[in-house]
Scaffold this motif. Structure first.
Motif, mmCIF file in Angstrom:
data_model
loop_
_atom_site.group_PDB
_atom_site.id
_atom_site.type_symbol
_atom_site.label_atom_id
_atom_site.label_comp_id
_atom_site.label_asym_id
_atom_site.label_seq_id
_atom_site.Cartn_x
_atom_site.Cartn_y
_atom_site.Cartn_z
ATOM 1 N N GLU A 1 0.919 -1.025 -0.027
ATOM 2 C CA GLU A 1 -0.164 0.111 0.102
ATOM 3 C C GLU A 1 0.908 1.231 0.095
ATOM 4 O OE1 GLU A 1 -0.509 -0.190 4.896
ATOM 5 O OE2 GLU A 1 -2.295 -0.361 3.622
ATOM 6 N N GLU A 2 0.249 2.420 -0.025
ATOM 7 C CA GLU A 2 1.047 3.659 -0.093
ATOM 8 C C GLU A 2 1.955 3.740 1.138
ATOM 9 O OE1 GLU A 2 0.324 8.395 0.481
ATOM 10 O OE2 GLU A 2 -1.449 7.229 -0.421
ATOM 11 N N PRO A 3 3.227 3.586 1.001
ATOM 12 C CA PRO A 3 4.260 3.462 1.822
ATOM 13 C C PRO A 3 4.577 4.936 2.633
ATOM 14 C CG PRO A 3 5.401 3.878 -0.073
ATOM 15 C CD PRO A 3 3.970 3.820 -0.284
ATOM 16 N N PRO A 4 5.259 4.865 4.020
ATOM 17 C CA PRO A 4 5.358 6.101 4.717
ATOM 18 C C PRO A 4 6.607 6.588 3.694
ATOM 19 C CG PRO A 4 6.088 4.249 5.861
ATOM 20 C CD PRO A 4 5.258 3.520 4.788
ATOM 21 N N VAL A 5 6.777 8.025 4.297
ATOM 22 C CA VAL A 5 7.974 8.744 3.734
ATOM 23 C C VAL A 5 9.429 8.058 3.939
ATOM 24 C CG1 VAL A 5 9.419 10.833 4.064
ATOM 25 C CG2 VAL A 5 6.814 10.967 4.017
ATOM 26 N N GLU A 6 9.415 7.294 5.215
ATOM 27 C CA GLU A 6 10.732 6.600 5.325
ATOM 28 C C GLU A 6 11.216 5.670 4.053
ATOM 29 O OE1 GLU A 6 8.202 6.601 7.504
ATOM 30 O OE2 GLU A 6 9.030 7.926 8.810
ATOM 31 N N VAL A 7 10.285 5.215 3.233
ATOM 32 C CA VAL A 7 10.752 4.112 2.074
ATOM 33 C C VAL A 7 11.541 5.270 1.234
ATOM 34 C CG1 VAL A 7 9.026 2.860 2.623
ATOM 35 C CG2 VAL A 7 8.749 4.379 0.794
ATOM 36 N N TYR A 8 11.329 6.336 1.218
ATOM 37 C CA TYR A 8 12.086 7.129 0.261
ATOM 38 C C TYR A 8 13.560 6.975 0.153
ATOM 39 C CZ TYR A 8 7.418 9.174 -0.481
ATOM 40 O OH TYR A 8 6.208 9.422 -0.805
ATOM 41 N N LYS A 9 14.211 6.370 1.148
ATOM 42 C CA LYS A 9 15.645 5.862 1.416
ATOM 43 C C LYS A 9 15.813 4.638 0.680
ATOM 44 C CE LYS A 9 16.137 8.945 5.306
ATOM 45 N NZ LYS A 9 16.491 8.731 7.092
ATOM 46 N N ASP A 10 14.872 3.959 0.303
ATOM 47 C CA ASP A 10 15.200 2.392 0.008
ATOM 48 C C ASP A 10 15.892 2.505 -1.338
ATOM 49 O OD1 ASP A 10 13.883 1.481 2.505
ATOM 50 O OD2 ASP A 10 12.004 1.089 1.435
ATOM 51 N N VAL A 11 16.540 1.463 -1.499
ATOM 52 C CA VAL A 11 17.052 1.276 -2.905
ATOM 53 C C VAL A 11 16.889 -0.224 -3.204
ATOM 54 C CG1 VAL A 11 19.315 0.967 -4.176
ATOM 55 C CG2 VAL A 11 19.059 2.807 -2.473
ATOM 56 N N TRP A 12 16.659 -0.490 -4.280
ATOM 57 C CA TRP A 12 15.920 -1.807 -4.824
ATOM 58 C C TRP A 12 16.778 -2.345 -6.128
ATOM 59 C CZ3 TRP A 12 11.821 -4.568 -2.812
ATOM 60 C CH2 TRP A 12 11.423 -4.130 -1.761
ATOM 61 N N CYS A 13 16.995 -3.860 -6.027
ATOM 62 C CA CYS A 13 17.667 -4.244 -7.338
ATOM 63 C C CYS A 13 16.519 -4.630 -8.255
ATOM 64 C CB CYS A 13 18.353 -5.755 -6.940
ATOM 65 S SG CYS A 13 20.014 -5.185 -6.497
ATOM 66 N N LEU A 14 16.537 -4.655 -9.351
ATOM 67 C CA LEU A 14 15.549 -5.225 -10.228
ATOM 68 C C LEU A 14 15.967 -6.620 -11.216
ATOM 69 C CD1 LEU A 14 14.597 -1.660 -11.731
ATOM 70 C CD2 LEU A 14 13.034 -2.826 -10.311
ATOM 71 N N ARG A 15 14.996 -7.140 -11.738
ATOM 72 C CA ARG A 15 14.969 -7.712 -12.763
ATOM 73 C C ARG A 15 13.960 -7.736 -13.472
ATOM 74 N NH1 ARG A 15 16.725 -13.504 -9.966
ATOM 75 N NH2 ARG A 15 14.280 -13.848 -10.387
ATOM 76 N N SER A 16 14.054 -7.354 -14.759
ATOM 77 C CA SER A 16 13.117 -7.106 -15.577
ATOM 78 C C SER A 16 12.332 -8.408 -16.190
ATOM 79 C CB SER A 16 13.246 -6.116 -16.832
ATOM 80 O OG SER A 16 14.174 -6.939 -17.975
ATOM 81 N N GLY A 17 11.193 -8.246 -16.925
ATOM 82 C CA GLY A 17 10.402 -9.224 -17.425
ATOM 83 C C GLY A 17 11.225 -10.053 -18.434
ATOM 84 N N ASP A 18 12.097 -9.088 -19.129
ATOM 85 C CA ASP A 18 13.214 -9.467 -20.221
ATOM 86 C C ASP A 18 14.468 -10.131 -19.560
ATOM 87 O OD1 ASP A 18 11.417 -9.332 -22.142
ATOM 88 O OD2 ASP A 18 12.170 -7.190 -22.596
ATOM 89 N N GLY A 19 14.497 -10.128 -18.273
ATOM 90 C CA GLY A 19 15.751 -10.656 -17.809
ATOM 91 C C GLY A 19 16.907 -9.784 -17.399
ATOM 92 N N ARG A 20 16.778 -8.522 -17.717
ATOM 93 C CA ARG A 20 17.905 -7.439 -17.307
ATOM 94 C C ARG A 20 17.870 -7.202 -16.109
ATOM 95 N NH1 ARG A 20 15.695 -6.228 -22.309
ATOM 96 N NH2 ARG A 20 17.289 -6.485 -23.981
ATOM 97 N N TYR A 21 19.136 -7.135 -15.269
ATOM 98 C CA TYR A 21 19.143 -6.579 -14.020
ATOM 99 C C TYR A 21 19.299 -5.017 -13.868
ATOM 100 C CZ TYR A 21 19.845 -11.378 -12.216
ATOM 101 O OH TYR A 21 19.615 -12.781 -11.687
ATOM 102 N N GLY A 22 18.898 -4.666 -12.797
ATOM 103 C CA GLY A 22 18.943 -3.110 -12.684
ATOM 104 C C GLY A 22 18.879 -2.776 -11.241
ATOM 105 N N THR A 23 18.767 -1.370 -10.956
ATOM 106 C CA THR A 23 18.446 -0.860 -9.656
ATOM 107 C C THR A 23 17.683 0.558 -9.718
ATOM 108 O OG1 THR A 23 19.638 -0.153 -7.598
ATOM 109 C CG2 THR A 23 20.752 0.469 -9.715
ATOM 110 N N PHE A 24 16.882 0.686 -8.720
ATOM 111 C CA PHE A 24 16.027 2.007 -8.902
ATOM 112 C C PHE A 24 16.157 2.403 -7.261
ATOM 113 C CE2 PHE A 24 12.455 -1.096 -8.095
ATOM 114 C CZ PHE A 24 11.606 -0.364 -7.299
ATOM 115 N N ALA A 25 15.695 3.592 -7.221
ATOM 116 C CA ALA A 25 15.173 4.270 -5.797
ATOM 117 C C ALA A 25 14.314 5.502 -6.245
ATOM 118 C CB ALA A 25 16.710 4.954 -5.278
ATOM 119 N N TRP A 26 13.972 5.960 -5.156
ATOM 120 C CA TRP A 26 12.730 6.908 -5.161
ATOM 121 C C TRP A 26 13.703 8.192 -5.912
ATOM 122 C CZ3 TRP A 26 12.331 11.415 -2.313
ATOM 123 C CH2 TRP A 26 10.724 12.442 -2.515
ATOM 124 N N GLY A 27 12.748 8.912 -6.740
ATOM 125 C CA GLY A 27 13.450 10.128 -7.609
ATOM 126 C C GLY A 27 12.875 11.359 -7.154
ATOM 127 N N GLY A 28 12.055 11.593 -6.276
ATOM 128 C CA GLY A 28 11.577 12.613 -6.134
ATOM 129 C C GLY A 28 9.988 12.467 -5.853
#
Length: 288
Positions: free
Chosen positions: A239-266
């Motif tokens: 569900e809609e998360p609290p402000v604290e998660v804006y510091k979170d960083v995640w690894c990604l694995r796309s549906g086509d199998g590419r790895y990546g990373t993302f974080a809150w951007g604003g």
């Protein structure tokens, strides 16, 4: 003694969708271009300088600048001044300090390397560890010709795409990571990778996965690829998360199998369900 050398910083322009904004600093570092190897040399007891000997592979313009040469009593004060001058304009600068004893006096040449990427530094083939963040110190053996090579520790990571997504309700509920599309991606579009649901939660779809990055190091292709399967999930936030998660960083694995990373951007004031996600996908082995 202070000496200036022209330098060009490695640039990064993260393309945004919907509006222009500064990317999350973690993602900005990941998306920077690999550093072209830089070769420095110490010859005949002189001060270290960019290599000019036969076979040196320095690019015409390197992402490096000599900030100055100082003695022991001045060094830490000057380093602090360099850091202060760089400030927000050059947040990712790494300092390379090369200590030499010349005629019985210790002199330190301080170089600014304009990148946030992890660097590998070798002195005469021996690798030097980065003891402090963004600061690498080397002590050259007196009276010995030396070669110092600065290279990219993650040169094998080629960026497939870097974008900032604007996701929310309605037409912005789904996003395709491979193309950066975040507007009018249809629910049944098999290329979609992320979804914002009606409660403001964030999930992956169509075979995409995410894993929270908990290391203090910058995310990498090898690092994300080595996470255990149990770390990966399709539900980032139920569900809609609290402000604290804006510091979170995640690894990604796309549906086509590419790895990546993302974080809150604003974010946008007054839009509680609006997600701004700065992300990078790395190329797969078969990508050109």
């Amino acid at each position: 003694m202070r000496s200036g050398v022209a330098a060009v910083a490695l640039g990064l322009a993260l393309v945004t969708t919907g509006c222009t904004m500064e990317a999350n600093p973690v993602v900005r570092q990941v998306a920077q271009n690999p550093v072209t190897p830089i070769v420095l040399e110490i010859v005949k007891g002189g001060l270290v300088k960019l290599a000019t000997s036969a076979g040196a592979q320095n690019p015409p313009v390197a992402a490096i600048a000599l900030a100055g040469v100082w003695g022991v009593s001045e060094l830490e004060k000057k380093v602090a001044e360099i850091r202060k001058e760089a400030g927000a304009a050059e947040p990712d600068t790494t300092l390379l300090l090369i200590n030499q004893t010349i005629d019985g006096t210790v002199r330190t040449s301080v170089f600014k390397i304009s990148t946030g990427r992890k660097l590998s530094v070798a002195l005469n083939g021996r690798f030097v560890q980065e003891i402090e963040p963004r600061r690498i110190s080397i002590t050259a053996e007196p009276g010995t010709d030396s070669t110092i090579v600065v290279s990219d520790a993650k040169a094998g990571e080629a960026v497939f795409i870097s974008r900032t997504l604007a996701m929310g309700s309605g037409d912005r509920s789904y996003a395709d990571l491979e193309t950066g599309r975040d507007n009018k991606v249809k629910r049944d579009d098999r290329s979609a990778d992320l979804r914002v649901d009606g409660g403001g939660g964030l999930t992956t779809v169509n075979g995409a996965w995410a894993a929270k990055w908990t290391s203090t190091d910058t995310p990498s292709l090898a690092g994300c690829g080595s996470l255990p399967e149990a770390s990966w999930t399709t539900v980032l936030y139920p569900e809609e998360p609290p402000v604290e998660v804006y510091k979170d960083v995640w690894c990604l694995r796309s549906g086509d199998g590419r790895y990546g990373t993302f974080a809150w951007g604003g974010g946008i004031a007054g839009w509680p369900d609006q997600w701004k996600l700065a992300y990078v996908l790395w190329k797969k082995a078969d990508d050109k």
